[in-house]
Design a protein around this motif. Structure first.
Motif, PDB file in Angstrom:
ATOM      1  N   GLY A  68      27.408  18.511  -3.882  1.00 14.57           N
ATOM      2  CA  GLY A  68      26.995  18.404  -2.472  1.00 14.57           C
ATOM      3  C   GLY A  68      25.582  17.855  -2.435  1.00 14.57           C
ATOM      4  O   GLY A  68      24.762  18.172  -3.296  1.00 14.57           O
ATOM      5  N   GLU A  69      25.284  17.047  -1.411  1.00 11.83           N
ATOM      6  CA  GLU A  69      23.948  16.424  -1.339  1.00 11.83           C
ATOM      7  C   GLU A  69      22.877  17.446  -0.965  1.00 11.83           C
ATOM      8  O   GLU A  69      21.715  17.317  -1.349  1.00 11.83           O
ATOM      9  CB  GLU A  69      23.942  15.301  -0.288  1.00 11.83           C
ATOM     10  CG  GLU A  69      24.854  14.123  -0.555  1.00 11.83           C
ATOM     11  CD  GLU A  69      26.289  14.342  -0.057  1.00 11.83           C
ATOM     12  OE1 GLU A  69      27.047  13.370  -0.070  1.00 11.83           O
ATOM     13  OE2 GLU A  69      26.639  15.499   0.309  1.00 11.83           O
ATOM     14  N   GLY A  72      21.958  24.305   2.785  1.00 11.16           N
ATOM     15  CA  GLY A  72      20.934  25.020   3.555  1.00 11.16           C
ATOM     16  C   GLY A  72      20.764  26.465   3.110  1.00 11.16           C
ATOM     17  O   GLY A  72      19.653  26.920   2.826  1.00 11.16           O
ATOM     18  N   ASN A 193      32.656  18.234   5.797  1.00 14.43           N
ATOM     19  CA  ASN A 193      32.531  19.657   6.142  1.00 14.43           C
ATOM     20  C   ASN A 193      32.839  19.758   7.634  1.00 14.43           C
ATOM     21  O   ASN A 193      32.317  18.939   8.416  1.00 14.43           O
ATOM     22  CB  ASN A 193      31.094  20.147   5.885  1.00 14.43           C
ATOM     23  CG  ASN A 193      30.687  20.039   4.436  1.00 14.43           C
ATOM     24  OD1 ASN A 193      31.139  20.809   3.588  1.00 14.43           O
ATOM     25  ND2 ASN A 193      29.841  19.059   4.118  1.00 14.43           N
ATOM     26  N   GLU A 211      34.400  24.201   4.453  1.00 21.50           N
ATOM     27  CA  GLU A 211      33.487  23.363   3.675  1.00 21.50           C
ATOM     28  C   GLU A 211      34.225  22.434   2.715  1.00 21.50           C
ATOM     29  O   GLU A 211      35.201  22.830   2.059  1.00 21.50           O
ATOM     30  CB  GLU A 211      32.534  24.233   2.843  1.00 21.50           C
ATOM     31  CG  GLU A 211      31.400  24.804   3.633  1.00 21.50           C
ATOM     32  CD  GLU A 211      30.268  25.263   2.738  1.00 21.50           C
ATOM     33  OE1 GLU A 211      30.127  24.729   1.631  1.00 21.50           O
ATOM     34  OE2 GLU A 211      29.529  26.169   3.160  1.00 21.50           O
TER      35      GLU A 211
HETATM   36  N1  LIG Z   1      27.062  25.879   2.183  1.00 24.78           N
HETATM   37  C1  LIG Z   1      26.089  24.799   2.244  1.00 24.78           C
HETATM   38  C2  LIG Z   1      26.701  23.478   2.526  1.00 24.78           C
HETATM   39  C3  LIG Z   1      27.502  23.045   1.393  1.00 24.78           C
HETATM   40  C4  LIG Z   1      28.053  21.711   1.728  1.00 24.78           C
HETATM   41  C5  LIG Z   1      29.055  21.294   0.694  1.00 24.78           C
HETATM   42  N2  LIG Z   1      30.324  21.968   0.935  1.00 24.78           N
HETATM   43  C6  LIG Z   1      29.252  19.804   0.751  1.00 24.78           C
HETATM   44  O1  LIG Z   1      30.069  19.311  -0.010  1.00 24.78           O
HETATM   45  O2  LIG Z   1      28.550  19.148   1.542  1.00 24.78           O
HETATM   46  C7  LIG Z   1      25.015  25.056   3.263  1.00 24.78           C
HETATM   47  O3  LIG Z   1      24.670  26.216   3.464  1.00 24.78           O
HETATM   48  O4  LIG Z   1      24.485  24.070   3.829  1.00 24.78           O
END
Ligand SMILES: N[C@H](CCC[C@H](N)C(=O)O)C(=O)O
Length: 277
Positions: A68-69, A72, A193, A211
Motif C-alpha cells: 500500500g502506498e 493512516g 479501497n 480495504e
Molecule cells: N488501513 C490503512 C489503509 C491501507 C490501505 C491499503 N489497503 C491499500 O492497499 O491502499 C489506513 O489506515 O489508511
C-alpha cells in the motif's frame, strides 16, 4: 524475528524494526504473519526503516502481500513505536512513504505517545492519478454497477486509491459479497479501497471500509480522509468532521487554504513478540 503488534482503532498490523531486523521477502512474510490462524494475525505488515529524506521510512503491506502506498492508522503507530521505544526523542517527526513524506505531531503523556496528528498532504482528485477509469476529469458521485445495483462513487487518492459510496444505512451492507466486487472492479487499474458512508450531520459521519488487499477492517485512516474530502466536495459536511469507524473515532480536517488534510487519532501497542521465520 522480533515484532510488535499494534493497532490504530483496531486496524492492526505487525510492526518490524528494520534498524534491527532484515526482511528477505516482505510480501511473503506479510501473507504468513497476517493469517489469523497460521500466523500472528493482522491486517498486514509494516516495516520501519531508516530514511535518507525523512526521520524514518514506513513500508506497508496488506494481508495479501500487496504493497500500500500509505497507511493512516499505521503511520500513527509508527510514530508511537519510534518514540516509546526510544528511536527518537522528537515530538515532531517526518516519515517517508510511497505516498510522499508525512509530517506528524506526537501528543505525549507520561513519556508515551497517546495520540498523533498527521499532516496527510493534499487529496488527489484527478481520475487518471487515482487511478480510476472515467469519462470525466474527476469522479464525483458517478454511477458504478456492482451485483446489479447502481451505487454512486466519489473517488479520491490519499496516496492510495479510494472510492467513497454514500448510503442510508451502513449496517445492512453485505461487505463480504460486494467488497471484493468493488476491490477488483475493471474501472480500478490498481484495485481500490472502498468506503461506505452515512452522513449523520455537518460534523459527523459513520463509515465501514473494504480495504484493497485486506478486506473489511475496523478502521482506515486514509479511507477516513478520503471520506471527509468526498463529504465536503458534495456539500454534506463542514471542513472538520468526526468519523465514526467500527473501531473508534478519527478527527479529520481539510485546511482548504493550504489544501492539506489533517488526521488525529490514537495508537496502541498490544504486545511484543518473537517468531521463527
Ligand atoms: N488501513 C490503512 C489503509 C491501507 C490501505 C491499503 N489497503 C491499500 O492497499 O491502499 C489506513 O489506515 O489508511
Amino acid at each position: 524475528m522480533k515484532f510488535t503488534k499494534m493497532h490504530g482503532l483496531g486496524n492492526d498490523y505487525v510492526y518490524v524494526n528494520c534498524f534491527e531486523e532484515t526482511i528477505e521477502n516482505p510480501e511473503e512474510l506479510a501473507r504468513f504473519i497476517s493469517d489469523r490462524h497460521f500466523g500472528v494475525g493482522s491486517d498486514g505488515l509494516i516495516l520501519i526503516h531508516p530514511s535518507k529524506v525523512a526521520d524514518f521510512e514506513m513500508i506497508m503491506y496488506n494481508a495479501d502481500g500487496s504493497r500500500g502506498e500509505m497507511c493512516g492508522n499505521g503511520i500513527r503507530c509508527v510514530a508511537k513505536y519510534v518514540y516509546d521505544y526510544k528511536l527518537t526523542e522528537k515530538t515532531e517527526i517526518s516519515v517517508e512513504t510511497l505516498g510522499g513524506i508525512k509530517y506528524l505531531e506526537l501528543n505525549v503523556k507520561d513519556e508515551k505517545v497517546e495520540s498523533v496528528k498527521v499532516n496527510m498532504g493534499s487529496p488527489e482528485l484527478a481520475a487518471d492519478k487515482i487511478p480510476v477509469k472515467s469519462q470525466n476529469q474527476k469522479v464525483m458521485n458517478e454511477p458504478i454497477d456492482v451485483e446489479g445495483i447502481t451505487y454512486h462513487m466519489t473517488c479520491v487518492s490519499m496516496g492510495n486509491p479510494h472510492a467513497v459510496i454514500f448510503v442510508n444505512d451502513i449496517k445492512d451492507l453485505d461487505l463480504e459479497k460486494i467488497g471484493p466486487k468493488f476491490e477488483n472492479h475493471e474501472r480500478f487499474p490498481n484495485r481500490i479501497n472502498t468506503e461506505f458512508v452515512r452522513v449523520i450531520d455537518k460534523e459527523t459521519v459513520e463509515m465501514r471500509v473494504w480495504e484493497r488487499g485486506s478486506g473489511e477492517t475496523l478502521a482506515c485512516g486514509t479511507g477516513a480522509c478520503a471520506t471527509v474530502v468526498a463529504c465536503i466536495l458534495n456539500g454534506y459536511t463542514n471542513d472538520e468532521v468526526t468519523v465514526h469507524l467500527l473501531g473508534g473515532d478519527l478527527q479529520i480536517q481539510w485546511d482548504k487554504k493550504e489544501n492539506l488534510i489533517y488526521m488525529t487519532g490514537p495508537a496502541t501497542i498490544v504486545f511484543d513478540g518473537e517468531i521463527q521465520i
